[in-house]
Design a protein around this motif. Structure first.
Motif, PDB file in Angstrom:
ATOM      1  N   MET A   7       0.843  -1.192   0.000  1.00 55.03           N
ATOM      2  CA  MET A   7       0.000   0.000   0.000  1.00 55.03           C
ATOM      3  C   MET A   7       0.876   1.238   0.000  1.00 55.03           C
ATOM      4  N   ASP A   8       0.293   2.365  -0.393  1.00 55.56           N
ATOM      5  CA  ASP A   8       1.011   3.624  -0.332  1.00 55.56           C
ATOM      6  C   ASP A   8       1.260   4.000   1.118  1.00 55.56           C
ATOM      7  N   PHE A   9       2.364   4.708   1.345  1.00 56.84           N
ATOM      8  CA  PHE A   9       2.701   5.110   2.700  1.00 56.84           C
ATOM      9  C   PHE A   9       1.593   5.970   3.300  1.00 56.84           C
ATOM     10  N   ASN A  10       1.206   5.614   4.495  1.00 56.95           N
ATOM     11  CA  ASN A  10       0.114   6.301   5.194  1.00 56.95           C
ATOM     12  C   ASN A  10       0.714   7.298   6.172  1.00 56.95           C
ATOM     13  N   THR A  11       0.492   8.580   5.913  1.00 56.87           N
ATOM     14  CA  THR A  11       1.050   9.604   6.805  1.00 56.87           C
ATOM     15  C   THR A  11       0.266   9.742   8.105  1.00 56.87           C
ATOM     16  N   ARG A  12      -0.864   9.089   8.201  1.00 52.11           N
ATOM     17  CA  ARG A  12      -1.673   9.125   9.426  1.00 52.11           C
ATOM     18  C   ARG A  12      -0.873   8.522  10.583  1.00 52.11           C
ATOM     19  N   GLN A  13      -0.825   9.219  11.704  1.00 46.58           N
ATOM     20  CA  GLN A  13      -0.117   8.733  12.883  1.00 46.58           C
ATOM     21  C   GLN A  13      -1.091   8.541  14.043  1.00 46.58           C
ATOM     22  N   TYR A  14      -2.237   7.982  13.729  1.00 45.25           N
ATOM     23  CA  TYR A  14      -3.207   7.627  14.753  1.00 45.25           C
ATOM     24  C   TYR A  14      -3.953   6.393  14.276  1.00 45.25           C
ATOM     25  N   MET A  15      -4.452   5.627  15.226  1.00 45.88           N
ATOM     26  CA  MET A  15      -5.193   4.426  14.875  1.00 45.88           C
ATOM     27  C   MET A  15      -6.654   4.789  14.625  1.00 45.88           C
ATOM     28  N   GLN A  16      -7.229   4.164  13.605  1.00 42.65           N
ATOM     29  CA  GLN A  16      -8.610   4.470  13.266  1.00 42.65           C
ATOM     30  C   GLN A  16      -9.596   3.725  14.162  1.00 42.65           C
ATOM     31  N   SER A  17      -9.418   2.440  14.279  1.00 45.96           N
ATOM     32  CA  SER A  17     -10.340   1.651  15.091  1.00 45.96           C
ATOM     33  C   SER A  17      -9.730   0.284  15.342  1.00 45.96           C
ATOM     34  N   GLY A  18     -10.324  -0.441  16.266  1.00 47.90           N
ATOM     35  CA  GLY A  18      -9.854  -1.785  16.534  1.00 47.90           C
ATOM     36  C   GLY A  18      -8.667  -1.815  17.475  1.00 47.90           C
ATOM     37  N   ASP A  19      -8.229  -3.033  17.790  1.00 52.48           N
ATOM     38  CA  ASP A  19      -7.146  -3.226  18.749  1.00 52.48           C
ATOM     39  C   ASP A  19      -5.778  -3.137  18.094  1.00 52.48           C
ATOM     40  N   PHE A  20      -5.698  -3.447  16.801  1.00 52.09           N
ATOM     41  CA  PHE A  20      -4.412  -3.426  16.112  1.00 52.09           C
ATOM     42  C   PHE A  20      -4.630  -3.143  14.629  1.00 52.09           C
ATOM     43  N   GLU A  21      -3.555  -2.652  13.977  1.00 50.68           N
ATOM     44  CA  GLU A  21      -3.550  -2.423  12.535  1.00 50.68           C
ATOM     45  C   GLU A  21      -2.209  -2.906  11.987  1.00 50.68           C
ATOM     46  N   LEU A  22      -2.233  -3.368  10.747  1.00 51.76           N
ATOM     47  CA  LEU A  22      -1.029  -3.915  10.125  1.00 51.76           C
ATOM     48  C   LEU A  22      -0.880  -3.340   8.715  1.00 51.76           C
ATOM     49  N   PHE A  23       0.345  -2.905   8.369  1.00 54.74           N
ATOM     50  CA  PHE A  23       0.624  -2.320   7.062  1.00 54.74           C
ATOM     51  C   PHE A  23       1.870  -2.973   6.474  1.00 54.74           C
ATOM     52  N   TYR A  24       1.871  -3.070   5.145  1.00 57.75           N
ATOM     53  CA  TYR A  24       3.095  -3.428   4.420  1.00 57.75           C
ATOM     54  C   TYR A  24       3.358  -2.331   3.397  1.00 57.75           C
ATOM     55  N   TYR A  25       4.579  -1.758   3.444  1.00 59.38           N
ATOM     56  CA  TYR A  25       4.932  -0.660   2.548  1.00 59.38           C
ATOM     57  C   TYR A  25       6.111  -1.057   1.657  1.00 59.38           C
ATOM     58  N   ASN A  26       6.020  -0.658   0.400  1.00 59.74           N
ATOM     59  CA  ASN A  26       7.103  -0.866  -0.570  1.00 59.74           C
ATOM     60  C   ASN A  26       7.267   0.438  -1.342  1.00 59.74           C
ATOM     61  N   ASP A  27       8.007   1.374  -0.735  1.00 59.43           N
ATOM     62  CA  ASP A  27       8.109   2.725  -1.284  1.00 59.43           C
ATOM     63  C   ASP A  27       9.350   2.878  -2.149  1.00 59.43           C
ATOM     64  N   HIS A  38       3.464   8.660  18.789  1.00 62.03           N
ATOM     65  CA  HIS A  38       2.038   8.364  18.848  1.00 62.03           C
ATOM     66  C   HIS A  38       1.701   7.651  20.150  1.00 62.03           C
ATOM     67  N   ASP A  39       0.419   7.463  20.394  1.00 59.52           N
ATOM     68  CA  ASP A  39      -0.022   6.930  21.687  1.00 59.52           C
ATOM     69  C   ASP A  39      -0.300   5.431  21.637  1.00 59.52           C
ATOM     70  N   TYR A  40       0.310   4.711  20.715  1.00 59.07           N
ATOM     71  CA  TYR A  40       0.144   3.269  20.630  1.00 59.07           C
ATOM     72  C   TYR A  40       1.518   2.617  20.465  1.00 59.07           C
ATOM     73  N   TYR A  41       1.550   1.294  20.617  1.00 61.08           N
ATOM     74  CA  TYR A  41       2.781   0.527  20.460  1.00 61.08           C
ATOM     75  C   TYR A  41       2.977   0.183  18.981  1.00 61.08           C
ATOM     76  N   GLU A  42       4.241   0.140  18.566  1.00 61.01           N
ATOM     77  CA  GLU A  42       4.538  -0.176  17.168  1.00 61.01           C
ATOM     78  C   GLU A  42       5.621  -1.243  17.062  1.00 61.01           C
ATOM     79  N   PHE A  43       5.331  -2.276  16.281  1.00 56.08           N
ATOM     80  CA  PHE A  43       6.344  -3.260  15.890  1.00 56.08           C
ATOM     81  C   PHE A  43       6.697  -2.992  14.435  1.00 56.08           C
ATOM     82  N   TYR A  44       7.958  -2.720  14.169  1.00 57.97           N
ATOM     83  CA  TYR A  44       8.434  -2.343  12.840  1.00 57.97           C
ATOM     84  C   TYR A  44       9.401  -3.433  12.375  1.00 57.97           C
TER      85      TYR A  44
END
Length: 296
Positions: A7-27, A38-44
């Motif tokens: 997916m395209d890089f998401n500049t949003r730095q907040y979670m929309q909904s749910g307990d977790f979100e997952l992204f794969y980026y190839n920029d 941000h106010d959440y935990y991130e695994f990169y």
């Protein structure tokens, strides 16, 4: 990596909904990313690029298979040195409420983030085989999240929790690569300490403090050697000592307190579950002819 999952890089730095979100980026055209928090935990999870990643006051020249654990409210950003390679990574977000829920269920579930937050050590590296396995697990989770199959949200949550446990184990093992001799000596010392202090506090906190080893390490080294959880071993040892004390005609009302049981009801239930009869019945069945009757 399947093309439709990128997916395209998401500049949003907040979670929309749910307990977790997952992204794969190839920029291929991303030139810079501002420092942010941000106010959440991130695994990169890093796959490709020429990048130094800054987290707090630490900087890491990233390599294929690097895992970054970023706690809430911690500034971080990538610094690009060249643009010859695509910038590929997975990003997994976990909100604080869900982290708290998992931790209340079992502290082991949030071990990786808790360790990172307390030690400010944000990176650990994985070998090629492990990197491929992590990539496979995250790809499977993304496919499940994107699919519309029945129960997909429940399945996704189970997969997410399983993935966290997997990462916890990787981090733990990387931090505790000690010799088998050391592990065996520690295990035997813990057993000896328990047997000599059955009447005292034998909580994980107290054992961790005494042996200067993490609670997580004590739990796992014990389970690996004994095959049962530490608390079950302690319970069995206390019940065995209580049984011997009862057979020596010590008052039952004193025995359960002596060996660390908080009340008679919990002692009664544990004893009956272990030996099939109540403490008083056990003494009656095993009393010697010359012994007199004692009451609770």
């Amino acid at each position: 990596m399947k093309k439709q999952l990128s997916m395209d890089f998401n500049t949003r730095q907040y979670m929309q909904s749910g307990d977790f979100e997952l992204f794969y980026y190839n920029d291929t055209a991303l030139k810079s990313v501002d420092a942010h928090e941000h106010d959440y935990y991130e695994f990169y999870f890093f796959l490709e690029g020429d990048v130094t990643y800054h987290i707090g006051d630490k900087s890491y020249q990233l390599e294929y298979g690097d895992c970054l654990l970023i706690p809430p409210d911690t500034p971080h950003y990538p610094q690009f040195h060249s643009y010859d390679k695509p910038y590929r990574r997975f990003v997994f977000w976990l909100n604080q409420d869900y982290h708290k829920k998992l931790r209340q269920t079992n502290e082991d579930l949030t071990y990786c983030f808790d360790y990172t937050q307390s030690h400010q050590a944000y990176r650990f590296h994985t070998d090629t085989i492990t990197t491929q396995e992590i990539q496979g697990k995250l790809t499977d989770l993304m496919e499940e999240l994107a699919g519309g199959r029945s129960f997909h949200r429940l399945v996704s949550e189970l997969m997410a929790v399983s993935f966290l446990v997997y990462i916890n184990r990787l981090l733990y093992d990387s931090l505790h690569q000690k010799s088998a001799v050391y592990e065996n000596v520690l295990y035997l010392n813990i057993c000896d300490y328990i047997n000599r202090h059955l009447e005292e506090d034998l909580s994980l906190d107290s054992l961790s403090s005494f042996f200067y080893v993490s609670k997580y390490h004590i739990s796992h080294i014990f389970k690996d050697n004994m095959g049962i959880p530490l608390h079950q071993y302690i319970l069995k040892k206390r019940l065995h000592a209580s049984k011997n004390a009862i057979l020596s005609d010590q008052p039952i009302s004193h025995v359960y307190l002596q060996y660390g049981f908080k009340d008679y009801t919990s002692f009664f239930r544990a004893f009956k579950k272990e030996y099939g009869v109540s403490p008083k019945e056990y003494r009656e069945q095993h009393r010697l002819p010359e012994q007199q009757d004692y009451t609770i």
